[in-house]
Design an enzyme around this catalytic site. Structure first.
Site, PDB file in Angstrom:
ATOM      1  N   GLU C  60       0.522  -1.105   0.118  1.00 31.02           N
ATOM      2  CA  GLU C  60       0.224   0.262  -0.444  1.00 31.02           C
ATOM      3  C   GLU C  60       1.128   1.185   0.234  1.00 31.02           C
ATOM      4  OE1 GLU C  60      -0.597  -2.555   2.015  1.00 31.02           O
ATOM      5  OE2 GLU C  60      -2.562  -3.268   0.842  1.00 31.02           O
ATOM      6  N   HIS C 129     -12.029  -5.611   7.145  1.00 27.03           N
ATOM      7  CA  HIS C 129     -11.898  -5.227   5.873  1.00 27.03           C
ATOM      8  C   HIS C 129     -13.593  -4.409   5.958  1.00 27.03           C
ATOM      9  CE1 HIS C 129      -9.771  -8.306   4.631  1.00 27.03           C
ATOM     10  NE2 HIS C 129     -10.539  -8.446   3.423  1.00 27.03           N
TER      11      HIS C 129
HETATM   12  C1  LIG Z   1      -1.886  -4.699   4.041  1.00 29.50           C
HETATM   13  C2  LIG Z   1      -2.999  -6.357   2.956  1.00 29.50           C
HETATM   14  N1  LIG Z   1      -3.452  -5.555   1.153  1.00 29.50           N
HETATM   15  C3  LIG Z   1      -4.283  -5.877   0.687  1.00 29.50           C
HETATM   16  C4  LIG Z   1      -4.935  -7.467   1.471  1.00 29.50           C
HETATM   17  C5  LIG Z   1      -5.856  -8.263   0.631  1.00 29.50           C
HETATM   18  N2  LIG Z   1      -5.469  -9.473   0.343  1.00 29.50           N
HETATM   19  C6  LIG Z   1      -5.637 -10.646   1.523  1.00 29.50           C
HETATM   20  S1  LIG Z   1      -4.803 -11.793   0.473  1.00 29.50           S
HETATM   21  C7  LIG Z   1      -3.958 -10.796  -0.494  1.00 29.50           C
HETATM   22  C8  LIG Z   1      -3.156 -11.429  -1.493  1.00 29.50           C
HETATM   23  C9  LIG Z   1      -2.555 -12.079  -0.976  1.00 29.50           C
HETATM   24  O1  LIG Z   1      -1.324 -12.662  -1.778  1.00 29.50           O
HETATM   25  P1  LIG Z   1      -0.180 -13.670  -1.110  1.00 29.50           P
HETATM   26  O2  LIG Z   1       0.541 -12.995  -0.271  1.00 29.50           O
HETATM   27  O3  LIG Z   1       0.369 -14.651  -2.238  1.00 29.50           O
HETATM   28  O4  LIG Z   1      -0.656 -15.034   0.002  1.00 29.50           O
HETATM   29  P2  LIG Z   1      -2.205 -16.244  -0.800  1.00 29.50           P
HETATM   30  O5  LIG Z   1      -3.371 -15.527  -0.869  1.00 29.50           O
HETATM   31  O6  LIG Z   1      -1.492 -16.738  -2.262  1.00 29.50           O
HETATM   32  O7  LIG Z   1      -2.495 -17.241   0.118  1.00 29.50           O
HETATM   33  C10 LIG Z   1      -5.051 -10.052  -0.492  1.00 29.50           C
HETATM   34  C11 LIG Z   1      -4.006  -8.591  -2.352  1.00 29.50           C
HETATM   35  C12 LIG Z   1      -4.600  -7.568   2.849  1.00 29.50           C
HETATM   36  N3  LIG Z   1      -4.837  -9.531   3.243  1.00 29.50           N
HETATM   37  N4  LIG Z   1      -4.018  -7.303   3.776  1.00 29.50           N
END
Ligand SMILES: Cc1ncc(C[n+]2csc(CCOP(=O)(O)OP(=O)(O)O)c2C)c(N)n1
Ligand SMILES: Cc1ncc(C[n+]2csc(CCOP(=O)(O)OP(=O)(O)O)c2C)c(N)n1
Ligand SMILES: [Mg+2]
Ligand SMILES: [Mg+2]
Lengths: 326, 382, 326, 382
Positions: C60, C129
């Site tokens: 972010e 959220h």
């Molecule tokens: C700080 C933050 N930004 C955005 C989100 C929304 N979000 C939840 S999971 C995700 C993707 C995460 O990807 P990754 O770290 O590769 O983990 P995965 O879900 O693939 O296990 C996002 C953008 C969040 N939870 N936290």
């Protein structure tokens, strides 16, 4: 009983807390061998070693985030952010975790930590070194927020903050660090978090402030008395969260008039909240609008113009007179 | 030497033990008891079936949106096996296998996805933090826990998880840096499932591996086949032992594929090709481990079927329990939102509690007792 | 004139703005091929390509910080933060730079960017959220903050935000995305930032709200009329910064009674500021304390309990009745 | 290949050209005109003398606390020479040489340290951002500027600076990652002066170099003798050319020593040894470059002396100018604090402006004209 300034009394409180409780850890940028850029951590590393007085890498989220981890482990970290203006780098950790772990885990995991940060203007510092944004933490559920106004209550509040089972933001009005000395008793004192103090009794008007602007407020109160024969009651909030609604409304009910004074920007600042609570509880006792003497809604100017930005005794005095003659 | 290449003293490796046919590299194969191997399979199977059941419940509107963990069982279980209850488990949100292994009940997991904070309360007897929603933020807690361990002179280890997407957050950098500077006993497991919602890892970073990021922190890094529970076990065990012995943190990149949508709200056909998913289907962790166990004569198909039946009952009962439970306090009590913010409720918050109670027509005296009871039973760290 | 919901009208505004002005860039997590987790950026990458619709890494501060750089360069980035609750990761960039570059450089360098973020509760989402913390930005000098309450004003405000020469926080009450449809005119409209709207005229009490809680507020106003014969005036703030003091005080002067409604936590929230301004300008016209119907000072609960946290028509109605019978 | 070391395809180098005796490695020595070399020396000398003079002014209370730049001249100048006015210069706060080179007047620099925002207004004709106080935060602007360049299809380059301490911030990680993912034309120069206030680089990170952090981003990294203006020039030129040609970002680690206290408020004897500083004294950039120029017969001692005199006068005049200037509006006008927050002042802020004007007894009608005049003259990006 010793005379000391606020820098010394905060240092004393840290020393006492570390001496009493092995779980207390001091951490932050330059808090170790440099003893803090304001020397607030003077002597601590020599006395307690670099395991308990930790020079961290330059990363505010790192400081607050690891302090949360330490608190979860069972330590009592006191984390310094070098200037309050840099805390925004770590705000997500405070908001998302420090203030939520107890609630999230229904009491299982807690974060008994303190974030100390020198705040406010008046020391001719460069940009980002003079912010006062306690209202942001006040708007963040799960945090407590306190702000001393002198050597003695600084020490007592810091002890209370360190002993508190929940995360406390301890904002240090740095303009006061070496501004004046006062008697600080031998014995450790604590002040209850959540309680304001009536530091001067009066009946004509209530002046409500905290932190650095307490000086201007008290000065204005004296001028009111000397020049106008007006007896102002002065409230030092001390705690921003929980805010001591009771003391605020009792005084305002009595006087019917109030001025709220703080350094931070006006919109959605503490002044607004104080007014809202007065409105909720004792509206009908008000004889005049409450005036806010605050920082303006601009970034605190670079130091050539900062004195004009800061509340001073004259501004408080004028506001009080305006209120009184309404 | 005016111009020269800099030699990087690094320790960056790749590890896989069990191939897709269920054949283990005998030189690397860990020596595990048959009962342990069997239990490992059971935990992974349980996690898988819970995940599948959650999906059904979500489709029926009985729980909210949730991120599926299918395909991530080996990463979580292979690593969690290597720590003790007193060590710290600091998960992200796809560690269902690890949660179950650490004693989080299916009921608790259901409570979480039914929207109750009670589902985030760690069980007694282990040092776990709950699911961490803001990606990467938990890594700093892990680093801090490890630092605290060193300060206290203890011998605990911290095992923490994050995604390939989470690797882009500043908090990840700060956590790896703090852990390495202070030689905190933290094992950082990156679940590289190649997607962060819709963003493929190739757009998340330009480095070929997550592992090489360890070079930036002067810490060992190892890339592991994340669908291979034996490799995950071996790599984690090494890292955990090194950490416990004072050797500092390790970065483990566990390579897998996100077999499912990101969450039940996601539609991956928008951004990735079905063929790709198919390529990965054969590599998934359970089939491979089952083959291995069959070859080793540790677990027969019949035994697997019995397990399936037991698990089915276990899950069914848990769902029944929870759906009954939530009808009663504290679950049915909205005022509980006020009761755990601070150790003691301050007056201004009590006033808000009373305000809501009045709005809902609730007699607050009853509730207070519930709270006290619940608080008294709180053990663990508190 | 077409009927559309708010998700569609925001998407339309983005499309229109990108179509009109090549400098407009859309960026954020999953805004490209996924078209946004709420499909707000639907069709944009197909139409404008991945140079102008940018899937960013998951960071972010990176999003906001690079958007600031793009704005300095002369582009007009519209940066999405996937959920308002994650914006804290980037707050330092907004506070320290987006809101300050013009001031710092005496008008030489400016940051004409928009930060969009879905805010608020009511969609059964998990922790982090459902936050609604517009007050934090209102307390941050140099930012403008707007919040639509329906499809039509959402589009008009977004156009205004994108055209604005200064950084604008555009908070989208996500509970409204698909809640209702309304007519949205063919022609592009803009709404002036800094102006509230009286959306229902009345004489007995003023109900002041914005964003998602406008629905409950309007519902309560109708119930007041039907059940109590009370004519409530309803003000939709639309702009949080600058706050339209004039409209607020004119209405309150007329009615003498007010209720302020918002989702964010109460302490130091927008309600406090509204009350403070009313106090400053029209205190003597007040016939009853102003009641705040707001989120409580706890993190918005996990979704099983979130409806009890959120303001609803009943709470507004009760507050209005209490005010009226004071 | 179940267990193997991972090969890192990296491009990590070390570069020095000019040694402490002023001898250049002829194979690496850049071919620069005598006039350029002379000018380079002059810019560095000017920066040095400005720094020294600022220190005196600070001691006399005529300016506020400031961070000294002595010893950092070669880093700033060697790199700034390689970009065009239309390229972007995104400094931290020890780039005095670069500021002067880009057209920031000594008057403007003085205004900054006298506490006026006017000192942060970049000059016309160049794309500069002002001093960035929150460490690392400017790196994201640099990345964004570079991304914008690519979007616009331009051929500009961004040159940005940060300290060894700043490398620990999450923003640094995010900036390096964004720049590499989007192949933004950004040259990241890390001034590794081995201290972040009191914290030595060995406690800031556990990696042996900052340079190796480039591996984490799949970008080239080069460690340069930061006291060697020729090496800085060569390394920067390569990086800038690569960036301009679409080759993406580079990380340059410029190794030097913080010869002075951190700022005028700092006392380094608290945390570091005098001997250490002495070791570095001989390596400082000006002496070495002077020797080189003398050997090359480009600049004699006599010419250097003339330069010194010119510079002395230049600085003296600037101080006089500024001390006169600040007596008048807009400098003398506190209400100016309201005039540049938004393009147009909104009513609520106008009310606060009026409130302050009243408190100070200022007639606001006068002031408004000043603002308009000033605004009309604003060129550049605005
Ligand atoms: C700080 C933050 N930004 C955005 C989100 C929304 N979000 C939840 S999971 C995700 C993707 C995460 O990807 P990754 O770290 O590769 O983990 P995965 O879900 O693939 O296990 C996002 C953008 C969040 N939870 N936290
Ligand atoms: C975000 C932030 N935190 C803290 C500070 C206070 N501070 C100013 S300079 C400095 C040290 C910077 O060290 P380094 O990055 O190595 O740069 P140097 O000063 O050595 O050039 C610190 C801690 C700051 N300016 N910004
Ligand atoms: Mg992933
Ligand atoms: Mg440094």
């Amino acid at each position: 009983m010793a005379q000391m300034n606020m820098a010394e009394s905060i240092n004393l409180a840290l020393d006492e807390a570390m001496g009493r409780d092995k779980r207390v850890i001091v951490m932050g940028e330059d808090v170790g061998y440099d003893e803090g850029v304001f020397r607030i951590t003077k002597g601590l590393i020599a006395k307690y070693g670099d395991k308990r007085v930790i020079d961290t890498p330059l990363a505010e989220a790192g400081i607050i985030g690891t302090a949360i981890g330490m608190a979860l482990y069972g330590l009592r970290p006191v984390a310094e952010i070098q200037f309050a203006g840099f805390e925004y780098y770590a705000y997500h950790q405070l908001e998302m975790h420090a203030g939520r772990f107890r609630n999230r885990t229904r009491g299982k995991l807690t974060v008994p930590m303190v974030m100390r940060a020198p705040s406010g203007g008046g020391i001719r510092a460069i940009e980002h070194h003079s912010e006062s944004r306690e209202a942001i933490y006040a708007h963040s559920p799960g945090l407590k927020v306190v702000m001393p106004s002198g050597p003695r209550n600084a020490r007592a509040l810091l002890h209370a903050a360190i002993q508190d089972p929940d995360p406390v933001v301890y904002y240090e009005p740095k303009a006061l660090y070496r501004l004046f000395r006062e008697d600080v008793p031998e014995q450790i004192e604590t002040l209850p978090i959540g309680r304001a103090q009536v530091v001067k009794e009066g009946k004509d008007i209530t002046l409500i402030s905290y932190g650095a602007t307490m000086r201007a407020t008290l000065e204005a109160a004296e001028m009111l008395e000397e020049e106008d024969g007006v007896k102002a009651e002065v409230v030092d909030l001390l705690s921003i969260t929980p805010l001591d609604t009771q003391t605020i409304i009792e005084s305002t009910r009595k006087t019917g008039r109030a001025v709220v004074i703080h350094e931070g920007p006006r919109t959605c600042g503490l002044g607004a909240e104080v007014i809202a609570r007065i409105n909720e509880h004792v509206l009908l006792y008000l004889e005049a609008p409450i005036i806010r003497v605050t920082g303006y809604d601009v970034p605190i100017p670079y130091f050539a113009r900062e004195m004009a930005y800061l509340p001073d005794a004259d501004k408080v005095l004028n506001a009080a007179r305006q209120t009184l003659s309404f | 030497m005016p111009r020269k290449a800099i030699e990087l003293p690094h320790n960056i490796e790749y590890l896989s033990i069990l191939n897709e046919k269920g054949e283990a590299d005998s030189a690397l194969e860990p020596k595990l008891e048959a009962s342990t191997l069997k239990a490992m399979y059971r935990w992974m199977l349980l996690a898988r079936r819970v995940d599948e059941r959650l999906l059904k419940l979500q489709r029926q509107g009985r729980i909210g949106t949730f991120p599926q963990a299918t395909g991530h069982e080996a990463i979580s279980l292979g690593s969690i096996l290597t720590i003790k209850p007193t060590d710290w488990h600091v998960p992200a949100y796809r560690e269902t296998a690890g949660f179950l292994y650490r004693g989080w009940t299916i009921e608790t997991i259901l409570l979480y996805w039914k929207g109750f904070e009670e589902g985030a309360r760690p069980p007694e007897g282990v040092n776990d933090t709950p699911i961490s929603v803001p990606v990467a933020s938990q890594l700093l807690h892990a680093a801090g826990l490890g630092m605290a361990n060193n300060i206290a002179g203890d011998k605990n280890v911290v095992l923490t998880y994050f995604g390939d997407g989470a690797s882009s957050e500043g908090d990840t950098h700060e956590a790896l840096n703090f852990a390495s500077v202070f030689q905190a006993p933290v094992v950082f497991v990156c679940l590289n499932n190649q997607f962060a919602i819709s963003v493929p890892v190739s757009k998340q970073m330009r480095s070929e591996t997550v592992t090489q990021k360890a070079v930036a922190y002067g810490m060992p890094g190892i890339r592991v086949d994340g669908n291979d529970v034996l490799a995950m076990y071996v790599a984690s065990k090494e890292a955990v032992e090194r950490a416990r012995a004072g050797g500092g943190p390790t970065l483990i990149e566990a390579l897998t594929y996100r077999y499912t949508p990101h969450t039940t709200a996601d539609d991956p056909t928008r951004y990735r090709k079905e063929e790709e998913s198919k390529q990965w289907a054969d590599r998934e962790p359970l089939i491979r481990f089952a083959k291995y166990l069959e070859k080793k004569k540790v677990l027969s198909e019949a035994e697997r079927n019995t397990m399936e039946e037991e698990i089915e009952t276990q899950i069914k009962n848990a769902i029944q329990n929870v759906e009954e439970l939530v009808k009663h306090p504290p679950y049915s009590d909205p005022l509980a939102m006020f009761d755990y913010l601070y150790e003691d409720i301050p007056p201004f918050l009590q006033a808000q509690r009373d305000e809501l109670a009045k709005a809902l027509g609730i007699n607050t005296n009853e509730n207070k007792d519930d709270k006290k009871k619940d608080k008294a039973s709180a053990g663990g760290r508190n």
